[in-house]
Design a protein around this motif. Structure first.
Motif, PDB file in Angstrom:
ATOM      1  N   TRP A 212     -20.479 -76.522 -21.854  1.00 52.86           N
ATOM      2  CA  TRP A 212     -21.155 -76.862 -23.101  1.00 52.86           C
ATOM      3  C   TRP A 212     -22.330 -77.805 -22.875  1.00 52.86           C
ATOM      4  CZ3 TRP A 212     -16.111 -78.189 -26.106  1.00 52.86           C
ATOM      5  CH2 TRP A 212     -15.420 -77.004 -26.351  1.00 52.86           C
ATOM      6  N   TYR A 213     -22.571 -78.229 -21.649  1.00 48.61           N
ATOM      7  CA  TYR A 213     -23.674 -79.154 -21.395  1.00 48.61           C
ATOM      8  C   TYR A 213     -25.017 -78.529 -21.741  1.00 48.61           C
ATOM      9  CZ  TYR A 213     -20.939 -82.659 -18.855  1.00 48.61           C
ATOM     10  OH  TYR A 213     -20.056 -83.647 -18.499  1.00 48.61           O
ATOM     11  N   TYR A 214     -25.085 -77.251 -21.639  1.00 47.88           N
ATOM     12  CA  TYR A 214     -26.372 -76.594 -21.829  1.00 47.88           C
ATOM     13  C   TYR A 214     -26.309 -75.646 -23.019  1.00 47.88           C
ATOM     14  CZ  TYR A 214     -26.559 -78.317 -17.126  1.00 47.88           C
ATOM     15  OH  TYR A 214     -26.494 -79.138 -16.027  1.00 47.88           O
ATOM     16  N   VAL A 215     -27.235 -75.812 -23.909  1.00 46.59           N
ATOM     17  CA  VAL A 215     -27.367 -74.891 -25.031  1.00 46.59           C
ATOM     18  C   VAL A 215     -28.658 -74.127 -24.790  1.00 46.59           C
ATOM     19  CG1 VAL A 215     -27.703 -74.705 -27.521  1.00 46.59           C
ATOM     20  CG2 VAL A 215     -26.174 -76.449 -26.597  1.00 46.59           C
ATOM     21  N   PHE A 216     -28.530 -72.805 -24.758  1.00 49.25           N
ATOM     22  CA  PHE A 216     -29.707 -71.996 -24.491  1.00 49.25           C
ATOM     23  C   PHE A 216     -30.489 -71.828 -25.784  1.00 49.25           C
ATOM     24  CE2 PHE A 216     -28.695 -71.217 -20.253  1.00 49.25           C
ATOM     25  CZ  PHE A 216     -27.316 -71.117 -20.175  1.00 49.25           C
ATOM     26  N   ILE A 217     -31.730 -72.233 -25.722  1.00 53.25           N
ATOM     27  CA  ILE A 217     -32.577 -72.260 -26.904  1.00 53.25           C
ATOM     28  C   ILE A 217     -33.777 -71.346 -26.690  1.00 53.25           C
ATOM     29  CG2 ILE A 217     -34.001 -73.752 -28.347  1.00 53.25           C
ATOM     30  CD1 ILE A 217     -32.154 -76.054 -27.368  1.00 53.25           C
ATOM     31  N   ARG A 218     -34.024 -70.506 -27.686  1.00 53.52           N
ATOM     32  CA  ARG A 218     -35.216 -69.655 -27.606  1.00 53.52           C
ATOM     33  C   ARG A 218     -36.452 -70.513 -27.781  1.00 53.52           C
ATOM     34  NH1 ARG A 218     -34.840 -64.933 -31.846  1.00 53.52           N
ATOM     35  NH2 ARG A 218     -35.144 -66.792 -33.080  1.00 53.52           N
ATOM     36  N   ARG A 219     -37.377 -70.375 -26.902  1.00 51.53           N
ATOM     37  CA  ARG A 219     -38.645 -71.107 -26.993  1.00 51.53           C
ATOM     38  C   ARG A 219     -39.643 -70.262 -27.782  1.00 51.53           C
ATOM     39  NH1 ARG A 219     -37.860 -76.318 -25.863  1.00 51.53           N
ATOM     40  NH2 ARG A 219     -36.592 -76.532 -24.028  1.00 51.53           N
ATOM     41  N   GLY A 220     -40.230 -70.866 -28.769  1.00 49.23           N
ATOM     42  CA  GLY A 220     -41.265 -70.185 -29.523  1.00 49.23           C
ATOM     43  C   GLY A 220     -40.756 -69.143 -30.496  1.00 49.23           C
ATOM     44  N   GLY A 221     -39.455 -69.046 -30.693  1.00 49.06           N
ATOM     45  CA  GLY A 221     -38.902 -68.026 -31.575  1.00 49.06           C
ATOM     46  C   GLY A 221     -38.671 -68.520 -32.984  1.00 49.06           C
ATOM     47  N   GLY A 222     -39.105 -69.730 -33.288  1.00 50.32           N
ATOM     48  CA  GLY A 222     -38.959 -70.231 -34.634  1.00 50.32           C
ATOM     49  C   GLY A 222     -37.620 -70.886 -34.928  1.00 50.32           C
ATOM     50  N   VAL A 223     -36.734 -70.939 -33.954  1.00 46.86           N
ATOM     51  CA  VAL A 223     -35.441 -71.581 -34.156  1.00 46.86           C
ATOM     52  C   VAL A 223     -35.520 -72.993 -33.596  1.00 46.86           C
ATOM     53  CG1 VAL A 223     -32.982 -71.524 -33.581  1.00 46.86           C
ATOM     54  CG2 VAL A 223     -34.212 -69.399 -34.007  1.00 46.86           C
ATOM     55  N   SER A 224     -35.230 -73.978 -34.465  1.00 44.13           N
ATOM     56  CA  SER A 224     -35.273 -75.356 -33.990  1.00 44.13           C
ATOM     57  C   SER A 224     -34.091 -75.621 -33.064  1.00 44.13           C
ATOM     58  CB  SER A 224     -35.225 -76.336 -35.166  1.00 44.13           C
ATOM     59  OG  SER A 224     -33.913 -76.400 -35.702  1.00 44.13           O
ATOM     60  N   ARG A 225     -34.180 -76.692 -32.347  1.00 41.26           N
ATOM     61  CA  ARG A 225     -33.111 -77.066 -31.423  1.00 41.26           C
ATOM     62  C   ARG A 225     -31.801 -77.301 -32.182  1.00 41.26           C
ATOM     63  NH1 ARG A 225     -33.403 -81.981 -27.052  1.00 41.26           N
ATOM     64  NH2 ARG A 225     -31.539 -81.357 -25.936  1.00 41.26           N
ATOM     65  N   VAL A 226     -31.887 -77.971 -33.328  1.00 43.58           N
ATOM     66  CA  VAL A 226     -30.688 -78.232 -34.126  1.00 43.58           C
ATOM     67  C   VAL A 226     -30.099 -76.922 -34.636  1.00 43.58           C
ATOM     68  CG1 VAL A 226     -29.831 -79.310 -36.249  1.00 43.58           C
ATOM     69  CG2 VAL A 226     -31.387 -80.568 -34.746  1.00 43.58           C
ATOM     70  N   GLU A 227     -30.946 -76.021 -35.100  1.00 47.59           N
ATOM     71  CA  GLU A 227     -30.453 -74.728 -35.581  1.00 47.59           C
ATOM     72  C   GLU A 227     -29.766 -73.950 -34.467  1.00 47.59           C
ATOM     73  OE1 GLU A 227     -33.630 -73.693 -39.125  1.00 47.59           O
ATOM     74  OE2 GLU A 227     -34.207 -73.351 -37.038  1.00 47.59           O
ATOM     75  N   ALA A 228     -30.315 -74.017 -33.267  1.00 51.01           N
ATOM     76  CA  ALA A 228     -29.706 -73.323 -32.123  1.00 51.01           C
ATOM     77  C   ALA A 228     -28.336 -73.921 -31.811  1.00 51.01           C
ATOM     78  CB  ALA A 228     -30.622 -73.400 -30.909  1.00 51.01           C
ATOM     79  N   ILE A 229     -28.237 -75.233 -31.867  1.00 49.83           N
ATOM     80  CA  ILE A 229     -26.953 -75.889 -31.613  1.00 49.83           C
ATOM     81  C   ILE A 229     -25.958 -75.508 -32.707  1.00 49.83           C
ATOM     82  CG2 ILE A 229     -25.782 -78.124 -31.506  1.00 49.83           C
ATOM     83  CD1 ILE A 229     -28.404 -79.202 -30.197  1.00 49.83           C
TER      84      ILE A 229
END
Length: 84
Positions: free
Chosen positions: A8-25
């Motif tokens: 769980w240390y790493y959350v994969f986040i789409r870059r530039g896809g309009g999803v904020s870091r909090v939304e991805a988490i």
């Protein structure tokens, strides 16, 4: 992050896809199985409490709570408090 599963240390986040870091988490948390969610909640509660404790201790050292303490002591010494 002791006690928190390494997976769980790493959350994969789409870059530039309009999803904020909090939304991805948030999306990742919604997919957790009940046991994993319980472990996450325990971990986060600990992290949150430790952060609050650090901030409280810093505020005490900086004297930010002195006025409240003075007001409470004054109320107590002038018999404006109740025994619990």
């Amino acid at each position: 992050m002791d006690g928190f599963p390494k997976k769980w240390y790493y959350v994969f986040i789409r870059r530039g896809g309009g999803v904020s870091r909090v939304e991805a988490i948030e999306q990742q948390i919604k997919t957790l199985l009940p046991d994993d969610l319980a472990a996450f909640r325990r971990w986060y509660a600990t992290v949150d409490a430790e952060g609050w404790d650090r901030q409280f201790e810093a505020d005490v050292k900086a004297g930010k709570l002195n006025a409240y303490a003075d007001k409470a002591l004054h109320a107590h010494t002038t018999d404006r408090t109740k025994t619990l």
